[in-house]
Design a protein around this motif. Structure first.
Motif, short mmCIF file in Angstrom:
data_model
loop_
_atom_site.label_atom_id
_atom_site.label_comp_id
_atom_site.label_asym_id
_atom_site.label_seq_id
_atom_site.Cartn_x
_atom_site.Cartn_y
_atom_site.Cartn_z
N UNK A 13 35.73 -34.94 32.88
CA UNK A 13 35.74 -36.31 33.38
C UNK A 13 35.93 -37.26 32.21
N UNK A 14 36.49 -38.42 32.52
CA UNK A 14 36.56 -39.48 31.53
C UNK A 14 36.56 -40.81 32.26
N UNK A 15 36.20 -41.86 31.52
CA UNK A 15 36.23 -43.20 32.10
C UNK A 15 37.66 -43.54 32.48
N UNK A 16 37.82 -44.23 33.59
CA UNK A 16 39.13 -44.69 34.01
C UNK A 16 39.19 -46.20 33.79
N UNK A 17 40.18 -46.64 33.05
CA UNK A 17 40.28 -48.05 32.63
C UNK A 17 40.18 -49.01 33.81
N UNK A 18 39.30 -50.00 33.66
CA UNK A 18 39.18 -51.03 34.67
C UNK A 18 38.38 -50.63 35.89
N UNK A 19 37.67 -49.49 35.83
CA UNK A 19 36.93 -49.01 36.99
C UNK A 19 35.64 -48.34 36.56
N UNK A 20 34.64 -48.36 37.43
CA UNK A 20 33.43 -47.59 37.19
C UNK A 20 33.61 -46.14 37.62
N UNK A 21 34.71 -45.87 38.32
CA UNK A 21 34.97 -44.53 38.82
C UNK A 21 35.64 -43.68 37.74
N UNK A 22 35.34 -42.39 37.73
CA UNK A 22 35.87 -41.47 36.72
C UNK A 22 37.27 -40.99 37.08
N UNK A 104 51.70 -38.16 41.05
CA UNK A 104 51.15 -38.66 42.31
C UNK A 104 51.01 -40.18 42.19
N UNK A 105 51.73 -40.91 43.05
CA UNK A 105 51.72 -42.37 43.02
C UNK A 105 51.23 -42.89 44.37
N UNK A 106 50.32 -43.83 44.33
CA UNK A 106 49.77 -44.43 45.55
C UNK A 106 50.81 -45.36 46.20
N UNK A 107 51.05 -45.19 47.49
CA UNK A 107 51.92 -46.10 48.25
C UNK A 107 51.23 -46.44 49.59
N UNK A 108 50.09 -47.13 49.53
CA UNK A 108 49.25 -47.30 50.72
C UNK A 108 49.91 -48.08 51.86
N UNK A 109 50.92 -48.89 51.56
CA UNK A 109 51.56 -49.69 52.61
C UNK A 109 52.82 -49.04 53.17
N UNK A 110 53.06 -47.77 52.83
CA UNK A 110 54.26 -47.09 53.31
C UNK A 110 54.24 -46.94 54.83
N UNK A 111 53.05 -46.72 55.38
CA UNK A 111 52.85 -46.72 56.84
C UNK A 111 51.60 -47.54 57.15
N UNK A 112 51.54 -48.14 58.35
CA UNK A 112 50.37 -48.95 58.70
C UNK A 112 49.10 -48.12 58.70
N UNK A 119 41.64 -46.63 54.74
CA UNK A 119 42.79 -46.35 53.87
C UNK A 119 42.34 -46.37 52.41
N UNK A 120 42.65 -45.31 51.68
CA UNK A 120 42.33 -45.23 50.26
C UNK A 120 43.16 -46.28 49.53
N UNK A 121 42.51 -47.25 48.86
CA UNK A 121 43.27 -48.33 48.25
C UNK A 121 43.92 -47.96 46.92
N UNK A 122 43.40 -46.95 46.24
CA UNK A 122 43.94 -46.60 44.93
C UNK A 122 43.75 -45.12 44.68
N UNK A 141 45.19 -30.20 37.42
CA UNK A 141 45.16 -31.20 38.49
C UNK A 141 44.31 -32.35 37.98
N UNK A 142 44.92 -33.51 37.82
CA UNK A 142 44.22 -34.68 37.29
C UNK A 142 44.36 -35.81 38.30
N UNK A 143 43.23 -36.46 38.61
CA UNK A 143 43.26 -37.48 39.65
C UNK A 143 42.24 -38.58 39.36
N UNK A 144 42.61 -39.78 39.75
CA UNK A 144 41.69 -40.91 39.72
C UNK A 144 41.90 -41.67 41.02
N UNK A 145 40.91 -42.43 41.42
CA UNK A 145 41.11 -43.21 42.63
C UNK A 145 39.86 -43.92 43.09
N UNK A 146 40.08 -44.78 44.04
CA UNK A 146 39.02 -45.53 44.69
C UNK A 146 39.04 -45.12 46.16
#
Length: 194
Positions: A13-22, A104-112, A119-122, A141-146
């Motif tokens: 794990x490591x800190x993710x910039x701009x977030x409290x989430x790892x 892996x790129x987030x595209x949350x508005x691709x479908x309603x 909906x996962x925002x990030x 496998x490396x992942x970050x998100x909200x």
């Protein structure tokens, strides 16, 4: 920093910039061909059988072999609401090393959004497949998100570690069903031994 090591598997794990989430990274070695690993990773209907807490996935749009938009559902434990996400996968292979990177790129508005899901925002990250000697592949496998909604930070971080660990352990146990899979996109290393 490492949070788990065992069974040929490391979770860090490591800190993710701009977030409290790892940001979480899992690394495992698996005896498999690149073709089998890619066939597993691209099999959306089978996703719920090995990706931890998957409620299913489906391909929304493909641009040849090298790009896909995928919708996925996460079965969250009670009392949390289930989540859904929409991501774009971009597949590249280095012609010299045969390493494969899947961004892996987030595209949350691709479908309603679905009314009964959060909906996962990030979310973002990557898969990396690095061929090694004697038919082994190092899979990262490396992942970050909200996850969205209200989840305590400590719980979200713990859930992310468990998810990456279980997903990679499951990958090792199911990838064999895809041995023999071939693709023009995937170039195996010279003189594969399996």
């Amino acid at each position: 920093e490492p949070v788990y090591e065992g069974d040929n598997l490391r979770i860090l794990r490591r800190d993710y910039a701009g977030s409290e989430l790892d940001e979480i990274q899992g690394v495992v070695r698996v005896k498999a061909s690149l073709g089998a690993l890619m066939a597993l990773l691209k099999d959306a209907p089978f996703n719920r059988n090995w990706v931890y807490r998957s409620g299913g996935a489906r391909v929304l749009q493909e641009s040849g072999y090298a790009q896909a938009h995928v919708y996925g559902v996460v079965d969250a434990p009670l009392p949390l609401s289930d989540r859904d996400s929409v991501v774009r996968f971009d597949y590249q292979q280095d012609p010299a090393t045969r390493d494969i990177t899947i961004t892996i790129t987030n595209v949350p508005d691709f479908v309603p959004p679905e009314p009964n899901l959060v909906r996962v925002p990030d979310i973002g990250g990557h898969w990396a497949l690095k061929p090694q000697a004697d038919g082994w592949v190092e899979v990262t496998y490396q992942v970050h998100g909200d996850p969205g909604g209200w989840i305590p930070v400590w719980l979200a971080n713990q859930a992310a570690q468990v998810s990456v660990k279980n997903t990679l352990q499951n990958l090792v146990s199911v990838v064999g069903r895809y041995e023999g899979a071939r693709s023009e996109f995937v170039q195996e290393p010279d003189n594969p031994t399996n």
